[in-house]
Design a protein around this motif. Structure first.
Motif, PDB file in Angstrom:
ATOM      1  N   GLY A   1      26.122 -28.892  30.736  1.00 29.23           N
ATOM      2  CA  GLY A   1      25.719 -27.583  31.215  1.00 29.23           C
ATOM      3  C   GLY A   1      25.718 -26.457  30.222  1.00 29.23           C
ATOM      4  N   LEU A   2      25.808 -25.260  30.790  1.00 27.39           N
ATOM      5  CA  LEU A   2      25.548 -24.016  30.050  1.00 27.39           C
ATOM      6  C   LEU A   2      26.551 -23.759  28.921  1.00 27.39           C
ATOM      7  CD1 LEU A   2      24.744 -20.663  31.826  1.00 27.39           C
ATOM      8  CD2 LEU A   2      26.068 -20.744  29.760  1.00 27.39           C
ATOM      9  N   LEU A   3      26.032 -23.682  27.705  1.00 29.40           N
ATOM     10  CA  LEU A   3      26.860 -23.320  26.572  1.00 29.40           C
ATOM     11  C   LEU A   3      26.073 -22.328  25.708  1.00 29.40           C
ATOM     12  CD1 LEU A   3      29.635 -24.080  25.209  1.00 29.40           C
ATOM     13  CD2 LEU A   3      28.287 -25.489  23.676  1.00 29.40           C
ATOM     14  N   ILE A   4      26.740 -21.222  25.387  1.00 28.92           N
ATOM     15  CA  ILE A   4      26.116 -20.208  24.535  1.00 28.92           C
ATOM     16  C   ILE A   4      26.554 -20.453  23.098  1.00 28.92           C
ATOM     17  CG2 ILE A   4      25.986 -17.710  24.053  1.00 28.92           C
ATOM     18  CD1 ILE A   4      24.723 -18.462  26.722  1.00 28.92           C
ATOM     19  N   LEU A   5      25.603 -20.308  22.180  1.00 24.97           N
ATOM     20  CA  LEU A   5      25.913 -20.391  20.750  1.00 24.97           C
ATOM     21  C   LEU A   5      25.464 -19.083  20.121  1.00 24.97           C
ATOM     22  CD1 LEU A   5      24.379 -23.892  20.501  1.00 24.97           C
ATOM     23  CD2 LEU A   5      26.748 -23.469  19.954  1.00 24.97           C
ATOM     24  N   THR A   6      26.348 -18.476  19.354  1.00 21.49           N
ATOM     25  CA  THR A   6      25.988 -17.195  18.741  1.00 21.49           C
ATOM     26  C   THR A   6      26.819 -16.936  17.480  1.00 21.49           C
ATOM     27  OG1 THR A   6      25.737 -14.811  19.142  1.00 21.49           O
ATOM     28  CG2 THR A   6      27.625 -15.846  20.167  1.00 21.49           C
ATOM     29  N   ASN A   7      26.344 -15.985  16.676  1.00 21.50           N
ATOM     30  CA  ASN A   7      27.147 -15.506  15.541  1.00 21.50           C
ATOM     31  C   ASN A   7      27.662 -14.093  15.837  1.00 21.50           C
ATOM     32  OD1 ASN A   7      24.621 -14.342  15.433  1.00 21.50           O
ATOM     33  ND2 ASN A   7      24.502 -14.318  13.210  1.00 21.50           N
ATOM     34  N   ASP A   8      27.544 -13.667  17.073  1.00 23.74           N
ATOM     35  CA  ASP A   8      28.011 -12.338  17.476  1.00 23.74           C
ATOM     36  C   ASP A   8      29.473 -12.460  17.952  1.00 23.74           C
ATOM     37  OD1 ASP A   8      28.559  -9.946  18.748  1.00 23.74           O
ATOM     38  OD2 ASP A   8      26.622  -9.794  19.745  1.00 23.74           O
ATOM     39  N   GLY A   9      30.378 -12.245  17.007  1.00 22.38           N
ATOM     40  CA  GLY A   9      31.800 -12.447  17.282  1.00 22.38           C
ATOM     41  C   GLY A   9      32.341 -11.506  18.348  1.00 22.38           C
ATOM     42  N   LYS A  10      31.771 -10.307  18.400  1.00 22.04           N
ATOM     43  CA  LYS A  10      32.251  -9.331  19.376  1.00 22.04           C
ATOM     44  C   LYS A  10      31.918  -9.815  20.798  1.00 22.04           C
ATOM     45  CE  LYS A  10      31.881  -4.380  20.267  1.00 22.04           C
ATOM     46  NZ  LYS A  10      30.718  -4.138  21.128  1.00 22.04           N
ATOM     47  N   LEU A  11      30.693 -10.276  20.976  1.00 17.77           N
ATOM     48  CA  LEU A  11      30.313 -10.762  22.303  1.00 17.77           C
ATOM     49  C   LEU A  11      31.149 -11.995  22.673  1.00 17.77           C
ATOM     50  CD1 LEU A  11      28.489 -10.540  24.794  1.00 17.77           C
ATOM     51  CD2 LEU A  11      26.914 -12.120  23.678  1.00 17.77           C
ATOM     52  N   THR A  12      31.342 -12.885  21.712  1.00 15.80           N
ATOM     53  CA  THR A  12      32.156 -14.084  21.971  1.00 15.80           C
ATOM     54  C   THR A  12      33.531 -13.671  22.475  1.00 15.80           C
ATOM     55  OG1 THR A  12      31.002 -15.319  20.266  1.00 15.80           O
ATOM     56  CG2 THR A  12      33.158 -16.145  20.900  1.00 15.80           C
ATOM     57  N   HIS A  13      34.117 -12.711  21.785  1.00  9.59           N
ATOM     58  CA  HIS A  13      35.444 -12.245  22.183  1.00  9.59           C
ATOM     59  C   HIS A  13      35.409 -11.677  23.600  1.00  9.59           C
ATOM     60  CE1 HIS A  13      39.386 -10.481  21.990  1.00  9.59           C
ATOM     61  NE2 HIS A  13      38.856  -9.347  22.399  1.00  9.59           N
ATOM     62  N   GLU A  14      34.389 -10.890  23.887  1.00 12.35           N
ATOM     63  CA  GLU A  14      34.316 -10.269  25.212  1.00 12.35           C
ATOM     64  C   GLU A  14      34.127 -11.297  26.327  1.00 12.35           C
ATOM     65  OE1 GLU A  14      31.565  -7.060  24.925  1.00 12.35           O
ATOM     66  OE2 GLU A  14      33.036  -5.893  23.782  1.00 12.35           O
ATOM     67  N   LEU A  15      33.384 -12.345  26.017  1.00  6.59           N
ATOM     68  CA  LEU A  15      33.142 -13.347  27.055  1.00  6.59           C
ATOM     69  C   LEU A  15      34.367 -14.228  27.296  1.00  6.59           C
ATOM     70  CD1 LEU A  15      29.520 -14.420  26.082  1.00  6.59           C
ATOM     71  CD2 LEU A  15      30.190 -13.157  28.130  1.00  6.59           C
ATOM     72  N   LEU A  16      35.198 -14.349  26.258  1.00  3.55           N
ATOM     73  CA  LEU A  16      36.334 -15.270  26.387  1.00  3.55           C
ATOM     74  C   LEU A  16      37.663 -14.581  26.653  1.00  3.55           C
ATOM     75  CD1 LEU A  16      35.552 -17.803  23.519  1.00  3.55           C
ATOM     76  CD2 LEU A  16      34.974 -17.964  25.932  1.00  3.55           C
TER      77      LEU A  16
ATOM     78  N   LYS B   1      21.101  -9.459  28.339  1.00  2.00           N
ATOM     79  CA  LYS B   1      21.686  -8.361  29.112  1.00  2.00           C
ATOM     80  C   LYS B   1      22.543  -8.893  30.251  1.00  2.00           C
ATOM     81  CE  LYS B   1      18.985  -4.405  28.070  1.00  2.00           C
ATOM     82  NZ  LYS B   1      18.517  -3.152  28.584  1.00  2.00           N
ATOM     83  N   LEU B   2      22.041  -9.911  30.925  1.00  2.00           N
ATOM     84  CA  LEU B   2      22.827 -10.510  32.016  1.00  2.00           C
ATOM     85  C   LEU B   2      24.161 -11.021  31.479  1.00  2.00           C
ATOM     86  CD1 LEU B   2      20.143 -12.610  33.961  1.00  2.00           C
ATOM     87  CD2 LEU B   2      21.354 -10.604  34.781  1.00  2.00           C
ATOM     88  N   LEU B   3      24.084 -11.674  30.334  1.00  2.40           N
ATOM     89  CA  LEU B   3      25.301 -12.228  29.735  1.00  2.40           C
ATOM     90  C   LEU B   3      26.288 -11.131  29.361  1.00  2.40           C
ATOM     91  CD1 LEU B   3      26.491 -14.959  28.794  1.00  2.40           C
ATOM     92  CD2 LEU B   3      25.497 -14.508  26.555  1.00  2.40           C
ATOM     93  N   LYS B   4      25.749 -10.012  28.899  1.00  7.70           N
ATOM     94  CA  LYS B   4      26.610  -8.899  28.488  1.00  7.70           C
ATOM     95  C   LYS B   4      27.085  -8.064  29.668  1.00  7.70           C
ATOM     96  CE  LYS B   4      24.918  -8.120  23.813  1.00  7.70           C
ATOM     97  NZ  LYS B   4      24.114  -7.258  22.950  1.00  7.70           N
ATOM     98  N   GLY B   5      26.572  -8.402  30.854  1.00  9.92           N
ATOM     99  CA  GLY B   5      26.976  -7.644  32.038  1.00  9.92           C
ATOM    100  C   GLY B   5      26.252  -6.326  32.145  1.00  9.92           C
ATOM    101  N   GLU B   6      25.117  -6.214  31.428  1.00 11.60           N
ATOM    102  CA  GLU B   6      24.321  -4.987  31.538  1.00 11.60           C
ATOM    103  C   GLU B   6      23.205  -5.210  32.546  1.00 11.60           C
ATOM    104  OE1 GLU B   6      22.835  -4.554  27.589  1.00 11.60           O
ATOM    105  OE2 GLU B   6      24.818  -4.245  26.727  1.00 11.60           O
ATOM    106  N   LYS B   7      22.654  -4.113  33.044  1.00  9.75           N
ATOM    107  CA  LYS B   7      21.529  -4.228  33.997  1.00  9.75           C
ATOM    108  C   LYS B   7      20.270  -4.589  33.218  1.00  9.75           C
ATOM    109  CE  LYS B   7      22.411  -1.500  38.059  1.00  9.75           C
ATOM    110  NZ  LYS B   7      23.112  -0.234  37.909  1.00  9.75           N
ATOM    111  N   PRO B   8      19.577  -5.682  33.594  1.00 14.55           N
ATOM    112  CA  PRO B   8      18.332  -5.999  32.899  1.00 14.55           C
ATOM    113  C   PRO B   8      17.274  -4.974  33.251  1.00 14.55           C
ATOM    114  CG  PRO B   8      18.723  -7.585  34.651  1.00 14.55           C
ATOM    115  CD  PRO B   8      19.866  -6.608  34.695  1.00 14.55           C
ATOM    116  N   ASP B   9      16.528  -4.470  32.219  1.00 15.29           N
ATOM    117  CA  ASP B   9      15.492  -3.513  32.595  1.00 15.29           C
ATOM    118  C   ASP B   9      14.240  -4.256  33.022  1.00 15.29           C
ATOM    119  OD1 ASP B   9      16.255  -2.752  29.408  1.00 15.29           O
ATOM    120  OD2 ASP B   9      14.442  -3.912  29.769  1.00 15.29           O
ATOM    121  N   ALA B  10      13.468  -3.570  33.859  1.00 15.50           N
ATOM    122  CA  ALA B  10      12.357  -4.226  34.549  1.00 15.50           C
ATOM    123  C   ALA B  10      11.369  -4.872  33.596  1.00 15.50           C
ATOM    124  CB  ALA B  10      11.666  -3.217  35.443  1.00 15.50           C
ATOM    125  N   GLN B  11      11.046  -4.173  32.462  1.00 17.27           N
ATOM    126  CA  GLN B  11       9.970  -4.714  31.633  1.00 17.27           C
ATOM    127  C   GLN B  11      10.430  -5.748  30.612  1.00 17.27           C
ATOM    128  OE1 GLN B  11      11.180  -1.719  31.584  1.00 17.27           O
ATOM    129  NE2 GLN B  11      10.766  -0.561  29.727  1.00 17.27           N
TER     130      GLN B  11
END
Ligand code: URA
Length: 248
Positions: A113-128, A236-246
């Motif tokens: 299943g779902l696994l995110i891979l990134t080099n964004d250490g700040k986001l990784t920290h926030e998600l974990l 945006k969904l992953l970051k918990g932000e509201k996705p904008d319409a466009q």
């Protein structure tokens, strides 16, 4: 104000063209052009925003952060390197397999299943970070009949015999039988957590798949072993932000 300068070998290695020495070789082979002129020196520096770099005639586009969503298959380990086992990074194409990428959290070898891979250490920290309480949802098949008491126990927070304490978790029953099907929502990510919580109520997980992280669901079009870059709205969904319409 002029943007920051970067060396060509560093730029190309970051994008994923290879190690520093590999990209230095490419430069020596005259495969790299800066603003339409072949460059010869790996330490040639330039301002990213004002330059066009091509490798073998194709434009090399710079991005600071990369975000991928992978549908992890069984048999692959959640690590960046391993001498014996295939890792989740081995599932990426060579150009995407950047050194700086790392999986966000772990799934067991037999979990899909779902696994995110990134080099964004700040986001990784926030998600974990346990403090952020980002929900992860799992679908599981369980041998044995799941009961409403199990749902209550999950709701109260399970404590294992070895003293491990789990936060209250949501257990939803999909079907009950010799094999039951459930969803489990966790706000933390401890070692073998779903399996151990299910074990604590006297049953065994026989199949496990992560289907959601925060507000991001595993994309339906992604087959096992496949991955792709997150779209702007998925990020945006992953970051918990509201996705904008466009945004897509
Ligand atoms: N819980 C588990 O038991 N295993 C996983 O891979 C993830 C959550």
């Amino acid at each position: 104000m002029q943007g920051k300068k970067i060396r060509m070998d560093k730029f190309l290695a970051h994008i994923g063209y290879g190690s520093r020495s590999e990209v230095q070789k490419m430069i020596k082979q005259k495969r790299v052009k800066l603003n339409e002129k072949v460059i010869y020196k790996p330490d040639t520096d330039f301002v990213i925003e004002e330059s066009i770099v091509t490798v073998d005639g194709k434009q090399a586009i710079y991005q600071e952060f990369y975000y991928y969503v992978l549908n992890k298959p069984q048999g692959v380990i959640t690590a960046t390197e391993d001498v014996r086992h295939e890792t989740v990074l081995d599932l990426l194409s060579l150009i995407d397999r950047r050194k700086s990428l790392a999986p966000v959290g772990r799934l067991d070898k037999d979990t899909e299943g779902l696994l995110i891979l990134t080099n964004d250490g700040k986001l990784t920290h926030e998600l974990l970070s346990p403090k952020k309480h980002v929900d992860k949802v799992y679908y599981a098949k369980v041998s044995g009949m799941i009961t409403l008491e199990d749902v209550e126990q999950f709701e109260q927070g399970i404590v294992l015999n070895d003293g491990t304490k789990y936060r209250p978790a949501k257990l939803e029953i999909i079907s009950i039988g010799h094999t039951s099907e459930i969803y489990v929502t966790l706000s933390e990510g401890k070692f073998h957590q779903v399996k151990r919580m299910v074990m604590a109520v006297g049953k065994e997980v026989t199949y496990l798949k992560r289907i959601k992280m925060g507000a991001l669901e595993l994309p339906e079009d992604l087959k096992l072993g496949e991955y792709r870059a997150l779209t702007a709205s998925e990020l945006k969904l992953l970051k918990g932000e509201k996705p904008d319409a466009q945004a897509v």
